[in-house]
Design an enzyme around this catalytic site. Structure first.
Site, PDB file in Angstrom:
ATOM      1  N   ASN A   1       0.348  -9.190   5.398  1.00 54.59           N
ATOM      2  CA  ASN A   1       0.288  -7.746   5.519  1.00 54.59           C
ATOM      3  C   ASN A   1       0.246  -7.121   4.123  1.00 54.59           C
ATOM      4  O   ASN A   1       0.251  -7.820   3.109  1.00 54.59           O
ATOM      5  CB  ASN A   1       1.495  -7.237   6.314  1.00 54.59           C
ATOM      6  CG  ASN A   1       1.230  -5.915   7.010  1.00 54.59           C
ATOM      7  OD1 ASN A   1       0.292  -5.199   6.687  1.00 54.59           O
ATOM      8  ND2 ASN A   1       2.066  -5.574   7.973  1.00 54.59           N
TER       9      ASN A   1
ATOM     10  N   GLN B   1       0.812  -1.220   0.000  1.00 48.33           N
ATOM     11  CA  GLN B   1       0.000   0.000   0.000  1.00 48.33           C
ATOM     12  C   GLN B   1       0.844   1.269   0.000  1.00 48.33           C
ATOM     13  O   GLN B   1       0.323   2.369  -0.175  1.00 48.33           O
ATOM     14  CB  GLN B   1      -0.925  -0.003   1.216  1.00 48.33           C
ATOM     15  CG  GLN B   1      -0.199   0.144   2.539  1.00 48.33           C
ATOM     16  CD  GLN B   1      -1.091  -0.056   3.738  1.00 48.33           C
ATOM     17  OE1 GLN B   1      -1.426  -1.189   4.090  1.00 48.33           O
ATOM     18  NE2 GLN B   1      -1.481   1.031   4.375  1.00 48.33           N
TER      19      GLN B   1
ATOM     20  N   HIS C   1      -5.184  -0.828  11.967  1.00 48.03           N
ATOM     21  CA  HIS C   1      -4.670  -1.483  10.766  1.00 48.03           C
ATOM     22  C   HIS C   1      -5.476  -2.743  10.469  1.00 48.03           C
ATOM     23  O   HIS C   1      -5.952  -3.416  11.393  1.00 48.03           O
ATOM     24  CB  HIS C   1      -3.197  -1.843  10.986  1.00 48.03           C
ATOM     25  CG  HIS C   1      -2.468  -2.305   9.764  1.00 48.03           C
ATOM     26  ND1 HIS C   1      -2.446  -1.603   8.590  1.00 48.03           N
ATOM     27  CD2 HIS C   1      -1.713  -3.418   9.549  1.00 48.03           C
ATOM     28  CE1 HIS C   1      -1.702  -2.239   7.702  1.00 48.03           C
ATOM     29  NE2 HIS C   1      -1.255  -3.353   8.259  1.00 48.03           N
TER      30      HIS C   1
ATOM     31  N   CYS D   1      -4.996   0.142   4.056  1.00 50.22           N
ATOM     32  CA  CYS D   1      -4.805  -1.250   4.478  1.00 50.22           C
ATOM     33  C   CYS D   1      -6.104  -2.042   4.438  1.00 50.22           C
ATOM     34  O   CYS D   1      -6.127  -3.206   4.033  1.00 50.22           O
ATOM     35  CB  CYS D   1      -4.197  -1.291   5.867  1.00 50.22           C
ATOM     36  SG  CYS D   1      -5.135  -0.381   7.123  1.00 50.22           S
TER      37      CYS D   1
END
Length: 446
Positions: free
Chosen positions: A385, A64, A364, A70
């Site tokens: 992630n 990102q 997040h 996110c």
């Protein structure tokens, strides 16, 4: 009567530090390397093995970059896991910039509609102050992504790739928020001058035209139709011509988004388990899917995540990622830093206390793609992630089960995994929380 700090008090505290010679060593280590680096617990690093009894095959992680999308990356990643497996694709990505464009456009309209709805509220009051603080931002929630996809569909990344402003969003956000605050001034002045609501909405349309132009110049215009061409892992070529984003989602992704619900663990006294909640003035698409949560205890919370993972389906989740974590090692663990041993005092609040006293909140969103079960119980979790491959283990993190208990707040689960009593609980009308409630936080961190 208030009491000030005296010189004698400060000198007494200083003597207490100098009494122990080892404090000088700890002080030097922290001053030179930073608190976290000086206190990292190597035993925790060793124990957080990047191997899991149950893993979903995924692939290269996305990035990102310098944006707070996110939540969007994580949601689209859950879609591509299925899409890659079904159509034998390798490292395929959906366009995060496409959903980003429509999210910002819809958030602008949501904000302006809110300004029209609240024109009689005092500008110095808590509500208007809260709304004006951040008219729109990169962050979001699962239900906000669902609202976008239902309206606009999705496209492959190649059809609408990243731009400078999507990957580094600070300039765009600053400019767009300034324009939206200016528009709020204009709308409130029109109301103060006695203009009817229809006039305010007519003015709003002109404002949205300017927002669209700003977004189109910064992010590019979203395609209405496109050609989808790809070569699968068997080297076979495929082409789909003139398909719309909505038809693409239905044919190639095929998730029934109505089946996916947000489960939270918020153990504060004002949110009993087994109840549903929403948050006032939280959303993006006017008339779209409203944000709704079902609050459950942490053991139920984790058992639902395990069920979905064991069925080879990844899990979108929201957490406080900065707490007791290290992005270089790719570890999230409550025992990762020996702060208590270093300082000689504890940092000890409960999860509920951290929420109530503003010490922790969801910041997040990522994706659970694996779990390690010992005698049927999880001891660590695999996390995909969206910070690129240079952090963690090729972009993947490992999370201890203790960290899951303390700092994970939300998961998205297919309703079919819920026991009957929770399915019934989900059907309740949600209790509306104030806009500033911690459960109104958006996943935004990069």
């Amino acid at each position: 009567m208030a009491k000030d700090i005296t010189r004698e008090m400060a000198e007494r505290f200083s003597r207490q530090i100098r009494e122990l010679p080892q404090n000088k060593v700890i002080q030097n280590a922290m001053m030179k390397n930073g608190i976290k680096a000086a206190t990292i617990n190597n035993d925790a690093v060793v124990s957080m093995n990047h191997v899991f009894s149950h893993e979903i095959e995924t692939g290269k992680v996305s990035n990102q970059k310098q944006s707070g999308r996110c939540w969007m990356f994580a949601a689209l990643n859950t879609f591509t896991h299925k899409l890659n497996a079904k159509f034998r694709l390798k490292d395929f990505e959906l366009s995060q910039n496409y959903t980003n464009f429509w999210d910002k456009f819809e958030k602008a309209n949501y904000f302006l509609e809110t300004m029209i709805e609240t024109v009689d509220e005092p500008v110095e009051g808590r509500l208007i102050s809260w709304l004006l603080e951040t008219p729109q931002q990169d962050g979001g929630q699962w239900d906000m992504l669902v609202a976008l996809i239902k309206k606009y569909g999705v496209v492959p990344k190649q059809v609408m790739p990243e731009t400078y402003n999507s990957s580094s969003s600070r300039e765009l956000n600053s400019l767009l928020n300034a324009k939206l605050r200016e528009n709020a001034v204009k709308l409130r002045k029109l109301h103060a001058a006695g203009q009817p609501e229809e006039e305010l909405r007519q003015a709003k349309e002109g404002m949205l035209a300017e927002v669209y132009k700003l977004l189109a110049f910064a992010l590019g215009e979203p395609p209405k139709t496109f050609d989808f061409e790809f070569r699968d892992t068997d080297k076979l070529f495929h082409r789909e011509q003139n398909i719309t984003p909505q038809a693409f989602f239905e044919k190639y992704v095929g998730f029934d988004l109505d089946n996916y619900i947000s489960i939270i663990n918020a153990p504060t006294s004002d949110k009993p388990y087994g109840k549903t909640y929403t948050v006032q003035y939280l959303g993006n698409v006017v008339g779209g899917k409203p944000v709704k949560y079902l609050n459950v205890d942490i053991e139920t919370f984790k058992s639902l995540a395990v069920k979905q993972l064991k069925d080879n389906r990844s899990v979108w989740f929201g957490c406080d990622v900065a707490a007791s974590s290290d992005r270089n090692e790719g570890i999230m663990d409550t025992g990762l830093f020996d702060l208590e041993k270093a300082f000689g005092f504890s940092f000890g609040m409960t999860k509920a206390e951290r929420l109530d006293y503003k010490d922790s909140v969801m910041t997040h969103a990522m994706v659970l793609t694996g779990v390690n079960l010992v005698d049927g119980k999880p001891d660590r979790w695999k996390v995909e992630n969206s910070w690129g491959e240079k952090v963690g283990k090729d972009g993947y993190f490992v999370m201890s089960d203790a960290w899951m208990d303390e700092y994970t707040y939300q998961i998205v689960i297919d309703k079919k995994y819920l026991p009957e009593e929770l399915q019934k609980a989900w059907e309740q009308d949600p209790i509306a929380l104030k806009p500033w409630d911690p459960m109104g936080s958006l996943a935004w961190m990069h």
